[in-house]
Write a protein that holds these residues in place. Structure first.
Motif, PDB file in Angstrom:
ATOM      1  N   TYR A 163       0.817  -1.201   0.000  1.00 35.01           N
ATOM      2  CA  TYR A 163       0.000   0.000   0.000  1.00 35.01           C
ATOM      3  C   TYR A 163       0.860   1.264   0.000  1.00 35.01           C
ATOM      4  N   ILE A 164       1.910   1.262   0.791  1.00 34.70           N
ATOM      5  CA  ILE A 164       2.772   2.446   0.868  1.00 34.70           C
ATOM      6  C   ILE A 164       3.286   2.841  -0.523  1.00 34.70           C
ATOM      7  N   LEU A 165       3.617   1.857  -1.327  1.00 39.94           N
ATOM      8  CA  LEU A 165       4.142   2.161  -2.661  1.00 39.94           C
ATOM      9  C   LEU A 165       3.124   2.870  -3.545  1.00 39.94           C
ATOM     10  N   THR A 166       1.838   2.689  -3.262  1.00 39.93           N
ATOM     11  CA  THR A 166       0.798   3.363  -4.044  1.00 39.93           C
ATOM     12  C   THR A 166       0.309   4.651  -3.375  1.00 39.93           C
ATOM     13  N   ALA A 167       0.760   4.906  -2.152  1.00 43.00           N
ATOM     14  CA  ALA A 167       0.249   6.025  -1.365  1.00 43.00           C
ATOM     15  C   ALA A 167       0.983   7.336  -1.619  1.00 43.00           C
ATOM     16  N   GLU A 168       1.918   7.345  -2.554  1.00 44.76           N
ATOM     17  CA  GLU A 168       2.677   8.542  -2.894  1.00 44.76           C
ATOM     18  C   GLU A 168       3.274   9.210  -1.652  1.00 44.76           C
ATOM     19  N   PRO A 169       4.152   8.480  -0.929  1.00 38.86           N
ATOM     20  CA  PRO A 169       4.739   9.066   0.267  1.00 38.86           C
ATOM     21  C   PRO A 169       5.683  10.218  -0.069  1.00 38.86           C
ATOM     22  N   TYR A 170       5.825  11.125   0.880  1.00 38.90           N
ATOM     23  CA  TYR A 170       6.797  12.205   0.740  1.00 38.90           C
ATOM     24  C   TYR A 170       8.172  11.632   1.048  1.00 38.90           C
ATOM     25  N   ILE A 171       9.106  11.823   0.121  1.00 39.99           N
ATOM     26  CA  ILE A 171      10.464  11.313   0.290  1.00 39.99           C
ATOM     27  C   ILE A 171      11.404  12.515   0.292  1.00 39.99           C
ATOM     28  N   ALA A 172      11.893  12.838   1.486  1.00 39.49           N
ATOM     29  CA  ALA A 172      12.832  13.958   1.613  1.00 39.49           C
ATOM     30  C   ALA A 172      14.178  13.543   1.020  1.00 39.49           C
ATOM     31  N   PRO A 173      14.956  14.503   0.579  1.00 39.54           N
ATOM     32  CA  PRO A 173      16.290  14.164   0.070  1.00 39.54           C
ATOM     33  C   PRO A 173      17.068  13.340   1.105  1.00 39.54           C
ATOM     34  N   GLY A 174      17.689  12.287   0.623  1.00 40.00           N
ATOM     35  CA  GLY A 174      18.454  11.410   1.489  1.00 40.00           C
ATOM     36  C   GLY A 174      17.669  10.243   2.063  1.00 40.00           C
ATOM     37  N   GLN A 175      16.367  10.193   1.795  1.00 44.91           N
ATOM     38  CA  GLN A 175      15.533   9.119   2.338  1.00 44.91           C
ATOM     39  C   GLN A 175      15.177   8.060   1.288  1.00 44.91           C
ATOM     40  N   GLU A 176      15.877   8.084   0.176  1.00 50.83           N
ATOM     41  CA  GLU A 176      15.588   7.130  -0.888  1.00 50.83           C
ATOM     42  C   GLU A 176      15.774   5.684  -0.425  1.00 50.83           C
ATOM     43  N   SER A 177      16.700   5.474   0.518  1.00 55.69           N
ATOM     44  CA  SER A 177      16.939   4.113   1.014  1.00 55.69           C
ATOM     45  C   SER A 177      15.716   3.560   1.746  1.00 55.69           C
ATOM     46  N   LEU A 178      14.925   4.437   2.348  1.00 56.57           N
ATOM     47  CA  LEU A 178      13.703   3.978   3.017  1.00 56.57           C
ATOM     48  C   LEU A 178      12.679   3.483   2.001  1.00 56.57           C
ATOM     49  N   LEU A 179      12.614   4.152   0.869  1.00 58.15           N
ATOM     50  CA  LEU A 179      11.720   3.695  -0.191  1.00 58.15           C
ATOM     51  C   LEU A 179      12.184   2.339  -0.712  1.00 58.15           C
ATOM     52  N   ALA A 180      13.492   2.158  -0.849  1.00 58.95           N
ATOM     53  CA  ALA A 180      14.033   0.864  -1.280  1.00 58.95           C
ATOM     54  C   ALA A 180      13.716  -0.218  -0.250  1.00 58.95           C
ATOM     55  N   PHE A 181      13.807   0.122   1.034  1.00 54.35           N
ATOM     56  CA  PHE A 181      13.456  -0.807   2.116  1.00 54.35           C
ATOM     57  C   PHE A 181      12.001  -1.258   1.979  1.00 54.35           C
ATOM     58  N   VAL A 182      11.101  -0.304   1.782  1.00 53.22           N
ATOM     59  CA  VAL A 182       9.676  -0.617   1.637  1.00 53.22           C
ATOM     60  C   VAL A 182       9.439  -1.426   0.362  1.00 53.22           C
ATOM     61  N   SER A 183      10.091  -1.065  -0.724  1.00 53.59           N
ATOM     62  CA  SER A 183       9.941  -1.789  -1.996  1.00 53.59           C
ATOM     63  C   SER A 183      10.391  -3.236  -1.861  1.00 53.59           C
ATOM     64  N   ASN A 184      11.478  -3.462  -1.160  1.00 59.36           N
ATOM     65  CA  ASN A 184      11.983  -4.816  -0.936  1.00 59.36           C
ATOM     66  C   ASN A 184      10.968  -5.647  -0.141  1.00 59.36           C
ATOM     67  N   ILE A 185      10.374  -5.049   0.858  1.00 61.69           N
ATOM     68  CA  ILE A 185       9.369  -5.753   1.658  1.00 61.69           C
ATOM     69  C   ILE A 185       8.124  -6.027   0.813  1.00 61.69           C
ATOM     70  N   ALA A 186       7.703  -5.063   0.020  1.00 59.35           N
ATOM     71  CA  ALA A 186       6.528  -5.258  -0.831  1.00 59.35           C
ATOM     72  C   ALA A 186       6.750  -6.411  -1.811  1.00 59.35           C
ATOM     73  N   LYS A 187       7.934  -6.478  -2.393  1.00 62.92           N
ATOM     74  CA  LYS A 187       8.258  -7.577  -3.311  1.00 62.92           C
ATOM     75  C   LYS A 187       8.208  -8.913  -2.572  1.00 62.92           C
ATOM     76  N   SER A 188       8.796  -8.943  -1.391  1.00 65.81           N
ATOM     77  CA  SER A 188       8.782 -10.160  -0.584  1.00 65.81           C
ATOM     78  C   SER A 188       7.357 -10.551  -0.204  1.00 65.81           C
ATOM     79  N   ASP A 189       6.542  -9.558   0.168  1.00 68.71           N
ATOM     80  CA  ASP A 189       5.152  -9.844   0.551  1.00 68.71           C
ATOM     81  C   ASP A 189       4.375 -10.467  -0.603  1.00 68.71           C
ATOM     82  N   THR A 190       4.598  -9.977  -1.792  1.00 67.60           N
ATOM     83  CA  THR A 190       3.926 -10.525  -2.973  1.00 67.60           C
ATOM     84  C   THR A 190       4.337 -11.985  -3.195  1.00 67.60           C
ATOM     85  N   GLU A 191       5.633 -12.251  -3.065  1.00 67.98           N
ATOM     86  CA  GLU A 191       6.130 -13.623  -3.235  1.00 67.98           C
ATOM     87  C   GLU A 191       5.612 -14.546  -2.138  1.00 67.98           C
ATOM     88  N   LEU A 192       5.592 -14.052  -0.896  1.00 68.79           N
ATOM     89  CA  LEU A 192       5.097 -14.866   0.217  1.00 68.79           C
ATOM     90  C   LEU A 192       3.599 -15.140   0.084  1.00 68.79           C
TER      91      LEU A 192
END
Length: 135
Positions: free
Chosen positions: A27-56
């Motif tokens: 859901y977070i990936l579709t919710a258009e979160p605000y990503i401040a400069p330097g927080q791109e790694s948090l988006l990658a963290f969430v994306s990795n979990i979303a991919k895993s959730d889909t596979e699980l």
């Protein structure tokens, strides 16, 4: 351990399936979160979990059908609708907290499906993957 029926094992798998198929990370990936400069790694963290959730979710669905059941996807948690446009750091922390609570539920379910190898394997994978993602 309790003596569990096949239908109970399927119900426990369906609960886990819905947690992953309707995951907060997805859901977070579709919710258009605000990503401040330097927080791109948090988006990658969430994306990795979303991919895993889909596979699980797919693996849980396979376990359900292998036991003769049918995976039933419920609607996402209505709380998710309140999360649009919030900051990625807030959402990533909320995701971690939710995953920790889900892990407790998954571990409890895993302890109850003794005798149903497909359910045991799927829930064991779910628990180990969640622990790994939480670091």
């Amino acid at each position: 351990m309790t003596d569990v029926t096949k239908q109970t094992a399927i119900a426990l798998l369906n609960a886990a399936y819905n947690a992953k198929a309707n995951s907060l990370a997805i859901y977070i990936l579709t919710a258009e979160p605000y990503i401040a400069p330097g927080q791109e790694s948090l988006l990658a963290f969430v994306s990795n979990i979303a991919k895993s959730d889909t596979e699980l979710a797919e693996k849980l669905c396979q376990a359900i059908t292998s036991l003769g059941g049918m995976a039933f996807q419920t609607t996402p948690d209505p709380f998710f609708a309140e999360l649009n446009y919030l900051s990625i750091d807030y959402l990533a922390n909320l995701l971690r907290t939710r995953m920790q609570a889900e892990l407790q539920s998954f571990e409890a379910a895993a302890s109850e499906v003794s005798g149903f190898l497909e359910a045991e394997e799927a829930l064991s994978l779910l628990c180990s993957t969640t622990k790994k993602l939480l670091g």
